[in-house]
Write a protein that holds these residues in place. Structure first.
Motif, short mmCIF file in Angstrom:
data_model
loop_
_atom_site.label_atom_id
_atom_site.label_comp_id
_atom_site.label_asym_id
_atom_site.label_seq_id
_atom_site.Cartn_x
_atom_site.Cartn_y
_atom_site.Cartn_z
N LEU A 198 35.76 -17.77 18.90
CA LEU A 198 37.05 -17.83 18.20
C LEU A 198 36.85 -17.90 16.69
N LEU A 199 35.80 -18.60 16.26
CA LEU A 199 35.54 -18.73 14.84
C LEU A 199 35.18 -17.39 14.20
N SER A 200 34.72 -16.45 14.99
CA SER A 200 34.32 -15.15 14.44
C SER A 200 35.50 -14.21 14.21
N VAL A 201 36.69 -14.54 14.72
CA VAL A 201 37.83 -13.62 14.63
C VAL A 201 38.16 -13.23 13.18
N PRO A 202 38.16 -14.15 12.20
CA PRO A 202 38.48 -13.74 10.82
C PRO A 202 37.57 -12.66 10.26
N LEU A 203 36.38 -12.46 10.84
CA LEU A 203 35.50 -11.40 10.37
C LEU A 203 36.14 -10.02 10.55
N ALA A 204 37.15 -9.93 11.41
CA ALA A 204 37.85 -8.65 11.59
C ALA A 204 38.47 -8.17 10.29
N LEU A 205 38.81 -9.10 9.41
CA LEU A 205 39.43 -8.72 8.13
C LEU A 205 38.46 -7.96 7.23
N LEU A 206 37.15 -8.11 7.48
CA LEU A 206 36.14 -7.44 6.65
C LEU A 206 35.76 -6.07 7.19
N LEU A 207 36.21 -5.74 8.39
CA LEU A 207 35.85 -4.47 8.99
C LEU A 207 36.73 -3.35 8.47
N PRO A 208 36.22 -2.11 8.46
CA PRO A 208 37.09 -0.97 8.12
C PRO A 208 38.16 -0.80 9.19
N SER A 209 39.24 -0.12 8.82
CA SER A 209 40.34 0.05 9.77
C SER A 209 39.89 0.84 11.00
N ARG A 210 38.96 1.76 10.82
CA ARG A 210 38.43 2.55 11.94
C ARG A 210 36.93 2.37 12.00
N LEU A 211 36.44 2.11 13.19
CA LEU A 211 35.00 1.88 13.37
C LEU A 211 34.48 2.66 14.56
N GLY A 212 35.13 3.77 14.88
CA GLY A 212 34.72 4.55 16.04
C GLY A 212 33.39 5.22 15.84
N LEU A 213 32.71 5.48 16.94
CA LEU A 213 31.44 6.18 16.88
C LEU A 213 31.66 7.62 16.44
N PRO A 214 30.73 8.21 15.69
CA PRO A 214 30.88 9.59 15.26
C PRO A 214 30.90 10.55 16.44
N LEU A 215 31.71 11.57 16.34
CA LEU A 215 31.81 12.58 17.38
C LEU A 215 30.97 13.79 17.00
N ALA A 216 30.58 14.59 17.98
CA ALA A 216 29.83 15.81 17.69
C ALA A 216 30.72 16.78 16.94
N PRO A 217 30.19 17.57 15.98
CA PRO A 217 31.00 18.55 15.29
C PRO A 217 31.65 19.51 16.26
N ALA A 218 32.79 20.06 15.84
CA ALA A 218 33.54 20.96 16.71
C ALA A 218 32.66 22.12 17.16
N GLY A 219 32.69 22.40 18.43
CA GLY A 219 31.92 23.52 18.96
C GLY A 219 30.50 23.18 19.33
N ASP A 220 30.01 21.99 18.94
CA ASP A 220 28.64 21.60 19.26
C ASP A 220 28.63 20.71 20.50
N ALA A 221 27.77 21.01 21.43
CA ALA A 221 27.62 20.16 22.61
C ALA A 221 26.59 19.08 22.31
N ALA A 222 26.89 17.87 22.74
CA ALA A 222 25.93 16.79 22.55
C ALA A 222 24.68 17.08 23.38
N PRO A 223 23.48 16.86 22.82
CA PRO A 223 22.26 17.13 23.58
C PRO A 223 22.16 16.22 24.79
N ARG A 224 21.61 16.77 25.86
CA ARG A 224 21.42 16.00 27.07
C ARG A 224 19.99 15.47 27.13
N PRO A 225 19.79 14.34 27.84
CA PRO A 225 18.43 13.82 27.94
C PRO A 225 17.50 14.81 28.64
N SER A 226 16.30 14.95 28.13
CA SER A 226 15.28 15.75 28.82
C SER A 226 14.73 14.95 29.99
N ARG A 227 13.87 15.59 30.78
CA ARG A 227 13.24 14.86 31.88
C ARG A 227 12.40 13.70 31.35
#
Length: 410
Positions: A198-227
């Motif tokens: 509960l004490l950590s909640v005020p730290l939300a005020l220091l975060l950017p409004s958006r913190l989503g993970l980066p997406l692959a550029p349009a048209g690019d497929a994310a690489p799949r794991p090799s064997r």
């Protein structure tokens, strides 16, 4: 565990001969988000994630308290750890998905609320559902750190910094308990976990409004794991699951050797101090071949466990072995993430590192707890799995090296 959650957001093949990254142009969306995530905002996200993972520091003491209170027996420790860690993994995955579409602050509030509820309502709820709720809340907080790390160009250092914060906060918690043995009961520990969340909640005020993970550029497929990448994920899950199992049973095992509570608290604090040192060294060490670092750290960890099992945890030697255990654990963890890149240069396996390691941490303690006989046998079984993970690492590295000259492993 923060480095498990990191993802490289620069492209493969852009390395200088000395191992340093060359500049890589960023997409406008990625550049804006990376620029917005200052060191202060990164620190806020890492602190929130450390609050979510504080349960790992409390785990040996908290689970021992449950056993003493008759809430579970020693054989149930593995199942309880699996339940809590599995829910932490699900909470983290859900948080990462939500962060792609919503601001960060609702995730902070929801995570802290669930973490507090699971810890404060333990008298009203059965033990397993209560710990599941707490684990899900902790996972939501960890998702904030995962997203922040993925936004940094210096992703390895950010991940090591997260490990350091985890170890430091867990050391402080164990030391707080060591000052007063009465705090080793379940209720004070759970109240402390809830309060910190509960004490950590005020730290939300220091975060950017958006913190989503980066997406692959349009048209690019994310690489799949090799064997080889899939096999390296198995190595990571096996190693982390075995070490988490050792940690979860460590306090009970030391009690079986007739150590007083004050001595156990001291040894756990030393082990956490070793974790801080290992994470700090991983943060500042020059980049080398990750598999070599993982093998060296794995050997150090096995030496510590063997020494504790055969020589016992008493005396100065026991203190040194506890310190070595924590140091080797945290030095090996980021090296295993680097090993994924080493055998899978396209980095298709890196986004799955967290899931693989948390899955191992959930399943392996459960299986070993159900099959092994006695606390000594349980600790030996976990140590054997660490050996198996190191042998598998050597096999994967050898197979990957044979495939690489003409083409990347597939």
């Amino acid at each position: 565990m923060g480095n498990h959650l990191a993802r490289q957001d620069h492209q493969p093949g852009n390395h200088a001969a000395d191992g340093q990254d060359l500049p890589v142009p960023a997409a406008p969306q990625d550049r804006a988000l990376s620029d917005a995530l200052s060191a202060g905002r990164l620190a806020a996200a890492l602190l929130l994630g450390a609050a979510g993972l504080l349960l790992f520091g409390a785990q040996p003491l908290l689970y021992a308290a449950y056993v003493h209170a008759g809430a579970i027996d020693a054989a149930g420790v593995g199942r309880l750890a699996a339940t809590e860690i599995a829910m932490l993994s699900l909470g983290c995955a859900a948080g990462v998905a939500v962060l792609r579409r919503t601001p960060a602050w609702p995730v902070v509030v929801a995570g802290a609320a669930l973490l507090a509820a699971g810890n404060l309502l333990s008298d009203s709820l059965p033990l397993f559902p209560a710990r599941a709720v707490a684990g899900a809340g902790g996972g939501l907080l960890v998702a904030l750190a995962a997203a922040a790390i993925a936004r940094r160009r210096d992703v390895d250092r950010a991940a090591a910094a997260f490990l350091f914060l985890q170890a430091a906060s867990q050391t402080a918690l164990v030391q707080w308990v060591a000052w007063d043995a009465a705090r080793a009961a379940a209720a004070p520990l759970q109240q402390a976990l809830a309060f910190i969340g509960l004490l950590s909640v005020p730290l939300a005020l220091l975060l950017p409004s958006r913190l989503g993970l980066p997406l692959a550029p349009a048209g690019d497929a994310a690489p799949r794991p090799s064997r080889a990448g899939h096999a390296a994920l198995l190595v990571a899950g096996l190693f982390v699951g075995a070490v988490v199992g050792l940690w979860a049973y460590l306090s009970l095992w030391m009690e079986s050797k007739a150590l007083p509570a004050s001595r156990i608290g001291t040894l756990l604090a030393l082990s956490l101090a070793g974790q801080m040192a290992g994470a700090l060294l991983a943060m500042v060490a020059r980049r080398g071949r990750s598999s070599n670092r993982a093998l060296a750290a794995g050997g150090g960890l096995l030496l510590a466990v063997a020494g504790l099992l055969w020589l016992g945890p008493a005396g100065p030697l026991g203190m040194a072995l506890a310190l070595l255990f924590g140091f080797a654990w945290m030095f090996a963890t980021p090296a295993l993430t680097g090993f994924l890149e080493e055998v899978d240069p396209a980095r298709g396996s890196l986004p799955h590192a967290a899931a693989a390691q948390l899955l191992g941490a959930a399943l392996i303690p459960t299986l070993v707890g159900a099959l092994a006989q006695g606390l000594d046998g349980t600790m030996m079984a976990f140590a054997t799995l660490v050996v198996a993970s190191m042998m598998l690492l050597l096999l994967v590295r050898a197979a990957s090296g044979r495939q690489r000259p003409g083409s990347s492993p597939s």
